[in-house]
Write a protein that holds these residues in place. Structure first.
Motif, mmCIF file in Angstrom:
data_model
loop_
_atom_site.group_PDB
_atom_site.id
_atom_site.type_symbol
_atom_site.label_atom_id
_atom_site.label_comp_id
_atom_site.label_asym_id
_atom_site.label_seq_id
_atom_site.Cartn_x
_atom_site.Cartn_y
_atom_site.Cartn_z
ATOM 1 N N LEU A 82 -9.650 -125.895 52.078
ATOM 2 C CA LEU A 82 -9.341 -126.015 50.643
ATOM 3 C C LEU A 82 -8.001 -126.704 50.408
ATOM 4 O O LEU A 82 -7.792 -127.290 49.345
ATOM 5 N N HIS A 83 -7.096 -126.638 51.379
ATOM 6 C CA HIS A 83 -5.795 -127.291 51.234
ATOM 7 C C HIS A 83 -5.894 -128.810 51.336
ATOM 8 O O HIS A 83 -4.910 -129.517 51.082
ATOM 9 N N LYS A 84 -7.068 -129.318 51.686
ATOM 10 C CA LYS A 84 -7.265 -130.773 51.787
ATOM 11 C C LYS A 84 -7.985 -131.349 50.572
ATOM 12 O O LYS A 84 -8.171 -132.560 50.477
ATOM 13 N N LYS A 85 -8.399 -130.480 49.656
ATOM 14 C CA LYS A 85 -9.122 -130.957 48.467
ATOM 15 C C LYS A 85 -8.223 -131.829 47.597
ATOM 16 O O LYS A 85 -7.063 -131.471 47.342
ATOM 17 N N PRO A 86 -8.700 -132.958 47.100
ATOM 18 C CA PRO A 86 -7.873 -133.817 46.231
ATOM 19 C C PRO A 86 -7.355 -133.091 44.992
ATOM 20 O O PRO A 86 -6.222 -133.311 44.581
ATOM 21 N N SER A 87 -8.184 -132.204 44.410
ATOM 22 C CA SER A 87 -7.754 -131.485 43.203
ATOM 23 C C SER A 87 -6.592 -130.543 43.517
ATOM 24 O O SER A 87 -5.663 -130.394 42.712
ATOM 25 N N TYR A 88 -6.630 -129.915 44.694
ATOM 26 C CA TYR A 88 -5.533 -129.029 45.115
ATOM 27 C C TYR A 88 -4.254 -129.836 45.332
ATOM 28 O O TYR A 88 -3.181 -129.454 44.855
ATOM 29 N N ILE A 89 -4.376 -130.943 46.047
ATOM 30 C CA ILE A 89 -3.204 -131.788 46.329
ATOM 31 C C ILE A 89 -2.607 -132.309 45.029
ATOM 32 O O ILE A 89 -1.383 -132.319 44.846
ATOM 33 N N ASN A 94 1.664 -132.070 40.825
ATOM 34 C CA ASN A 94 2.084 -131.982 39.426
ATOM 35 C C ASN A 94 3.021 -130.796 39.193
ATOM 36 O O ASN A 94 3.989 -130.894 38.440
ATOM 37 N N TYR A 95 2.711 -129.674 39.846
ATOM 38 C CA TYR A 95 3.576 -128.505 39.695
ATOM 39 C C TYR A 95 4.968 -128.776 40.248
ATOM 40 O O TYR A 95 5.979 -128.436 39.632
ATOM 41 N N LYS A 96 5.021 -129.373 41.432
ATOM 42 C CA LYS A 96 6.316 -129.681 42.039
ATOM 43 C C LYS A 96 7.123 -130.627 41.148
ATOM 44 O O LYS A 96 8.339 -130.490 41.036
ATOM 45 N N LYS A 97 6.435 -131.532 40.498
ATOM 46 C CA LYS A 97 7.125 -132.470 39.607
ATOM 47 C C LYS A 97 7.757 -131.733 38.422
ATOM 48 O O LYS A 97 8.854 -132.072 37.983
ATOM 49 N N GLN A 98 7.054 -130.718 37.915
ATOM 50 C CA GLN A 98 7.608 -129.920 36.820
ATOM 51 C C GLN A 98 8.744 -129.028 37.316
ATOM 52 O O GLN A 98 9.798 -128.942 36.700
ATOM 53 N N LEU A 99 8.509 -128.383 38.444
ATOM 54 C CA LEU A 99 9.479 -127.430 38.971
ATOM 55 C C LEU A 99 10.786 -128.092 39.362
ATOM 56 O O LEU A 99 11.866 -127.533 39.149
ATOM 57 N N VAL A 100 10.696 -129.278 39.915
ATOM 58 C CA VAL A 100 11.876 -129.922 40.487
ATOM 59 C C VAL A 100 12.944 -130.197 39.444
ATOM 60 O O VAL A 100 14.136 -130.260 39.768
ATOM 61 N N GLN A 101 12.534 -130.326 38.176
ATOM 62 C CA GLN A 101 13.508 -130.643 37.129
ATOM 63 C C GLN A 101 14.595 -129.580 37.016
ATOM 64 O O GLN A 101 15.738 -129.880 36.685
ATOM 65 N N GLY A 102 14.237 -128.347 37.299
ATOM 66 C CA GLY A 102 15.219 -127.265 37.202
ATOM 67 C C GLY A 102 16.208 -127.235 38.350
ATOM 68 O O GLY A 102 17.187 -126.489 38.299
#
Length: 651
Positions: A82-89, A94-102
């Protein structure tokens, strides 16, 4: 972010799969060949100790069971790929992009903007403005014309009076003369807000530009913020279900008259308010501040109450009819209490550009990068008119592999910037010299790559960020696994679901209920009269006319099918046909005419389906976890577990 993923995060209490430091740490347990260290278990246990509701989860052995189950599920998720699924990646990216701003913004600039924002929300400004509308991408000629028009109007306003000019020139198309009323921080675009707060009361600002065009404004007043208010309310919803009362307005007026006659506000709320989330608390709402509610009318009515204990007249909002009582008024909350909320708002606001600019300067200094632009003349030479038509392409002899700029160890070539230029031509922009276009686009390209470099290396440099990313990474995996294995009830589950219902029918029953009319009053004598009239079979509307008048409401009626938990029925109410005795209930008296007693009834499969699915999923998950324990061997290090218990006990 997926809602059910959030439920997973709450359900597993933010358990983390962050790899432990590769020191000589004690292994707490193994899942096949994968070690889980004491340090990881203690970190998540201590982090979530105050969050758990179930006391059993605070027990180390119980918590260890949850933790091993979690690790088993993650093992299965990876075994399934499941860690190789395109939707997961994609979602993790996207989450990391949001999180990194802080984690990468300039703290000093952010703190200054937060402090400024607090000052702004502490005061309201009353202002009107005149706007000469012009597009951000307008030609230089049109832009200059709009600016000159705004300057001329300002000069007129200084001589003839701002309001006179504002009303005269407003056409709602090219020129807007608007009355804005009071507003505070974050209510306007940042440039507009800045000018408003920096203009003295009675003053007319200079002409300034926002994305809408050229403005100037006049400030009429500045006042302290209204702060925070605590109120209770009685609400009669627009969709009134009580068949006796055809519309909500007469019912709220009846209740208000009962209050004017001296009945207790909280008691009336408990008896009659349709806001079920607050009725049991006497209508009490959580404290709120200006601009926090969706209903401006409700907010104005609440803040309009002057003294503690004041009660409003009935008024209407989009939700229904209300009566509001004031319990407390407080000034705006202290800075420290609002700081984190303000930080989020600052980063979503126009002022975030200032944070971005400070970040770029900080990163240039961190990575020892010069402000000097490389020679961009080659790119200027290959641009042509097609760029403005958004059809420009690279020449066939384009020099792709020539080095352009380097950020630490990452080399960018002519090809990288050229691809950026190709994408950027899609944006509608005013015509300008090619040299200006190339310089602006290069700055945007370089800044975006500089920030991306920082983002890509942040997990290596910031331990806290690495922990949070790891939590999300594993939680997202668990969401996908649970969704496919437990939550999605497929056609193959339909028969099992029906069988589960058949085996557990006793759980899915409708409680004993009554179809009844409930009369409520603080006047016991009036209720005795009502009981006699109901017993004689008089219609409720006729009874209301006999016991109530336009100026006095003695009795309020509620009707329908109710179970023992219904707010209108008193505790200990005896379910039997006919007229009840008079009960004391919520500081008043009630009498009930029961038309029919409806016994407990078995819910059909369709009626109980929601509950059946939920229970079936719990059963299915329990069975699945047992299968995982057979599939993957879990070995607990008992000596390490003793150390964990001693360490927790000594905390």
């Amino acid at each position: 972010m997926k809602l059910r993923y959030l439920l997973v995060i709450c359900g597993v209490l933010f358990l983390s799969n962050l790899e432990a430091q590769k020191q000589q740490e004690d292994i707490l347990f193994m899942v096949d060949d994968t070690p889980v260290y004491i340090s990881e278990f203690l970190r998540v246990y201590n982090k979530n100790l105050d969050l758990v509701q179930d006391e059993s989860q605070k027990d180390v052995d119980e918590y260890l069971t949850l933790f091993t189950n979690y690790k088993l599920k993650l093992k299965e998720a990876r075994a399934l790929g499941l860690h190789k699924k395109p939707s997961y990646i994609r979602e993790l990216r996207n989450y990391k992009k949001q999180l990194v701003q802080g984690y990468i913004t300039d703290a000093k600039v952010t703190d200054a903007l937060i402090s400024e924002a607090y000052d702004r929300i502490s005061y309201d400004v009353k202002a009107n403005h005149i706007l000469v509308k012009v597009s951000e991408n307008a030609s230089p000629k049109d832009t200059l014309a709009a600016f000159n028009e705004a300057v001329n109007l300002r000069n007129r306003a200084l001589k003839e009076g701002f309001e006179r000019v504002r009303k005269e020139v407003h056409n709602g198309q090219t020129i807007f003369g608007e009355s804005l009323g009071y507003f505070s921080g974050f209510k306007m675009v940042y440039k507009f807000e800045n000018v408003a707060y920096n203009t003295k009361v009675g003053g007319i600002s200079q002409v300034f530009r926002t994305r809408f065009g050229y403005h100037f404004l006049k400030v009429f007043d500045k006042r302290k913020s209204r702060g925070e208010v605590t109120v209770a309310h009685i609400m009669i919803a627009n969709k009134q279900k009580d068949t006796i009362n055809m519309t909500p307005e007469p019912r709220i007026q009846e209740i208000y008259k009962k209050f004017e006659q001296g009945e207790d506000f909280e008691s009336l709320a408990k008896q009659f308010s349709d806001d079920k989330s607050t009725a049991s608390r006497g209508g009490m709402l959580e404290p709120f501040s200006g601009g926090q509610l969706t209903s401006q009318e409700f907010e104005d009515q609440a803040f309009g109450l002057a003294d503690i204990g004041d009660v409003s007249s009935p008024f209407k909002t989009e939700f229904g009819w209300h009566i509001v009582k004031l319990y407390d008024k407080k000034p705006i909350r202290p800075f420290e209490q609002l700081k984190s909320e303000l930080e989020m708002r600052v980063k979503r606001d126009d002022r975030s550009r200032l944070i971005d600019e400070a970040l770029i300067e900080d990163l240039k200094e961190r990575y020892n990068i010069s402000d000097h632009q490389p020679d961009l003349s080659y790119f200027v030479s290959i641009l042509n008119e097609d760029y403005f038509k958004r059809t420009w392409t690279l020449p066939s002899d384009f020099i792709a592999n020539k080095p352009l700029v380097k950020i630490v160890d990452r080399q960018f070539t002519y090809k990288d910037f050229a691809e950026y230029l190709l994408k950027a031509q899609r944006q509608m922009e005013p015509r300008m010299p090619f040299s200006t276009i190339v310089s602006k686009k290069y700055n945007n390209f370089f800044n975006s790559q500089l920030i991306k470099y920082r983002e890509d290396h942040l997990e290596e440099e910031n331990e806290e960020y690495a922990f949070v990313v790891s939590e999300y990474r594993d939680g997202l995996l668990l969401f996908d696994l649970m969704e496919s294995n437990i939550w999605n009830i497929s056609e193959s589950d339909s028969l099992d679901l029906q069988n589960f219902y058949n085996s557990h029918k006793t759980k899915y029953v409708l409680p004993k209920r009554v179809d009844a009319i409930v009369a409520t009053s603080t006047n016991q004598k009036a209720l005795k009269k009502v009981a006699k009239l109901l017993h004689k079979g008089l219609p409720v509307d006729q009874i209301k006319n006999l016991v109530n008048s336009n100026n006095t409401i003695q009795v309020i009626f509620t009707s329908g099918v109710m179970d023992a938990s219904h707010q209108a029925l008193p505790k200990g109410f005896v379910f039997k046909n006919g007229m009840s005795k008079i009960y004391s209930h919520h500081d008043a008296f009630v009498v009930v005419q029961v038309k029919e007693v409806l016994p407990e009834a078995q819910k059909t499969f369709d009626e109980a389906k929601g509950s059946v699915i939920s229970d079936y999923q719990i059963y299915k998950e329990s069975k699945w976890v047992k299968e995982l324990r057979d599939k993957f061997k879990v070995t607990i290090n008992q000596e390490a577990l003793k150390k964990v218990k001693l360490q927790i006990k000594s905390q």
